[in-house]
Enzyme design. Sequence first.
Site, PDB file in Angstrom:
ATOM      1  N   LYS A  75      -8.746  -2.507   5.296  1.00  0.00           N
ATOM      2  CA  LYS A  75      -9.102  -2.799   3.897  1.00  0.00           C
ATOM      3  C   LYS A  75      -8.134  -3.812   3.304  1.00  0.00           C
ATOM      4  CE  LYS A  75      -9.387   1.652   3.339  1.00  0.00           C
ATOM      5  NZ  LYS A  75      -9.434   3.015   2.920  1.00  0.00           N
ATOM      6  N   SER A 122      -7.902   2.400   9.132  1.00  0.00           N
ATOM      7  CA  SER A 122      -8.595   2.538   7.846  1.00  0.00           C
ATOM      8  C   SER A 122      -7.830   1.806   6.740  1.00  0.00           C
ATOM      9  CB  SER A 122      -8.721   4.039   7.520  1.00  0.00           C
ATOM     10  OG  SER A 122      -9.071   4.239   6.190  1.00  0.00           O
ATOM     11  N   ARG A 130     -15.164  11.394   9.446  1.00  0.00           N
ATOM     12  CA  ARG A 130     -13.851  12.017   9.689  1.00  0.00           C
ATOM     13  C   ARG A 130     -13.664  13.231   8.789  1.00  0.00           C
ATOM     14  NH1 ARG A 130      -9.912   7.394   8.441  1.00  0.00           N
ATOM     15  NH2 ARG A 130      -8.345   9.014   8.739  1.00  0.00           N
ATOM     16  N   ASP A 143     -15.372   1.462   7.345  1.00  0.00           N
ATOM     17  CA  ASP A 143     -14.413   2.494   6.941  1.00  0.00           C
ATOM     18  C   ASP A 143     -15.106   3.575   6.115  1.00  0.00           C
ATOM     19  OD1 ASP A 143     -11.704   3.607   6.680  1.00  0.00           O
ATOM     20  OD2 ASP A 143     -12.038   3.197   4.558  1.00  0.00           O
ATOM     21  N   HIS A 200       0.868  -1.191   0.000  1.00  0.00           N
ATOM     22  CA  HIS A 200       0.000   0.000   0.000  1.00  0.00           C
ATOM     23  C   HIS A 200       0.895   1.229   0.000  1.00  0.00           C
ATOM     24  CE1 HIS A 200      -3.413   2.602   0.957  1.00  0.00           C
ATOM     25  NE2 HIS A 200      -2.550   3.274   1.710  1.00  0.00           N
TER      26      HIS A 200
HETATM   27  N1  URA Z   1      -6.118   6.359   3.133  1.00  0.00           N
HETATM   28  C1  URA Z   1      -7.070   5.572   3.686  1.00  0.00           C
HETATM   29  O1  URA Z   1      -7.442   4.552   3.133  1.00  0.00           O
HETATM   30  N2  URA Z   1      -7.584   5.955   4.869  1.00  0.00           N
HETATM   31  C2  URA Z   1      -7.199   7.059   5.525  1.00  0.00           C
HETATM   32  O2  URA Z   1      -7.700   7.310   6.586  1.00  0.00           O
HETATM   33  C3  URA Z   1      -6.218   7.872   4.921  1.00  0.00           C
HETATM   34  C4  URA Z   1      -5.684   7.498   3.729  1.00  0.00           C
END
Ligand code: URA
Length: 436
Positions: free
Chosen positions: A187, A183, A168, A161, A82
């Site tokens: 995922k 977050s 948020r 999320d 990621h």
């Molecule tokens: N990318 C994400 O997937 N979540 C966040 O909170 C910030 C960046």
Amino acid sequence: MRMTDLIIKKRSGKPLSKGEIEFLVTGYVSGEIPPYQISAWLMAVYFQGMSFEETGYLTRAMINSGKVFDLSSLAGPLVDKHSTGGVGDKVSLILAPLAAACGVQVPMMSGRALGHTGGTLDKLDSIPGYQSVIPEDLFRRGLIETGFAMTGQSKDVVPADRLMYALRDVTGTVESVPLITASIMSKKFAEGAQSLVFDVKCGSGAFMKTAEEAEKLAVSLVETGRSLDRKIVAVITAMDEPLGRKVGNFLEVEESLACLRGDGPEDLMEVTLRLTAWMVVAGGIVPTVEEALDLCRSRLADGSALDRFLANVSLQGGDREALLERENKARAAYSLEMKADEEGYVESIDSFALGMAGIPLGVGRNKTEDAVEPLVGYELLKKRGEPVKKGESLVRIWSESQETGETVRDMIRPAYRIGQKIPELSSLILKEIKAL
Ligand code: URA
């Protein structure tokens, strides 16, 4: 259990238990806990933080809020990467086939361009016929047959999320490190990865602008992963100028092909090789990063990484002949150049400004529903440290209208700073933090 008590507990700086975190996540997703109470808790987290263990509980509760891809029947090792997002960051396109050629299975679920950062799915969509979002059975087939597959995030994965991010966004709590950690990690794990390598970008074109911020996020990702018994490596990399020379959807596919042939720009190859090598180590293929780097280099040299990329193009419906035919030829209708006003050396390039310049061109988008263009973009003819003469071209821009091209040229001009001394150039790999 009462949500009010959990808000007060967090407000006074105490960590919540696994059961308490599960209660608030399931309650929010089911609609039993109202958004205003979750908003108050988010703000309490923003100010008080969370322990790594608590962040692990949140990650796990978020994973369990929706569909979890079970890829455990595959041979593995299942390792994904990621990136926190940058400009010209086409690393995924090179790293996934390269890691696959080294024996890792890469279940890659990516996103689209937003704001100044590009999106892997938009880049893949510029390949004629390519289906960047594919059904689960084809995704599995890709992992088995070519060692990797690319798709978008399924709406059923981690609904917590999506709901929490929306809150948020409107409560000023996006920047909380534990909330970012949960977050991102929820995922990736829900999508079937066993181990993860993170590219935490740092600099003007990154989400984390300073080394301190980037390190805080990297440590949080690694330690939260450790609390979940996962192998995690976070590599902090510099994002002070765009990665590679080409920025644009098809332009970045082209540059990725060059890298897979062993002919890529040095900065892009340095970051890609390092991240891929850590995936190979996290997957247990070889024990050290040095051996993994050697393996990666040999898979580039013998053409097997390129073969994997092209096999994936075919598997996902792309026309590989059309792709190779268009390489270095397919361009938007208008081309113009931005020239140097003075002689010297390129001292710095503001990657955030360059990323923003991609939006009017159609490389990226302001809002998720905006369309992007496949053939627009720009090539950096000069990068940091390179000598320039007055009147020499610094950037070549491709756009679908002359007017947009001129606007973008005006946006890019102040992003280039020319100095009289050669700037000091150093490795883009700033720091590595691991739980292996
Ligand atoms: N990318 C994400 O997937 N979540 C966040 O909170 C910030 C960046």
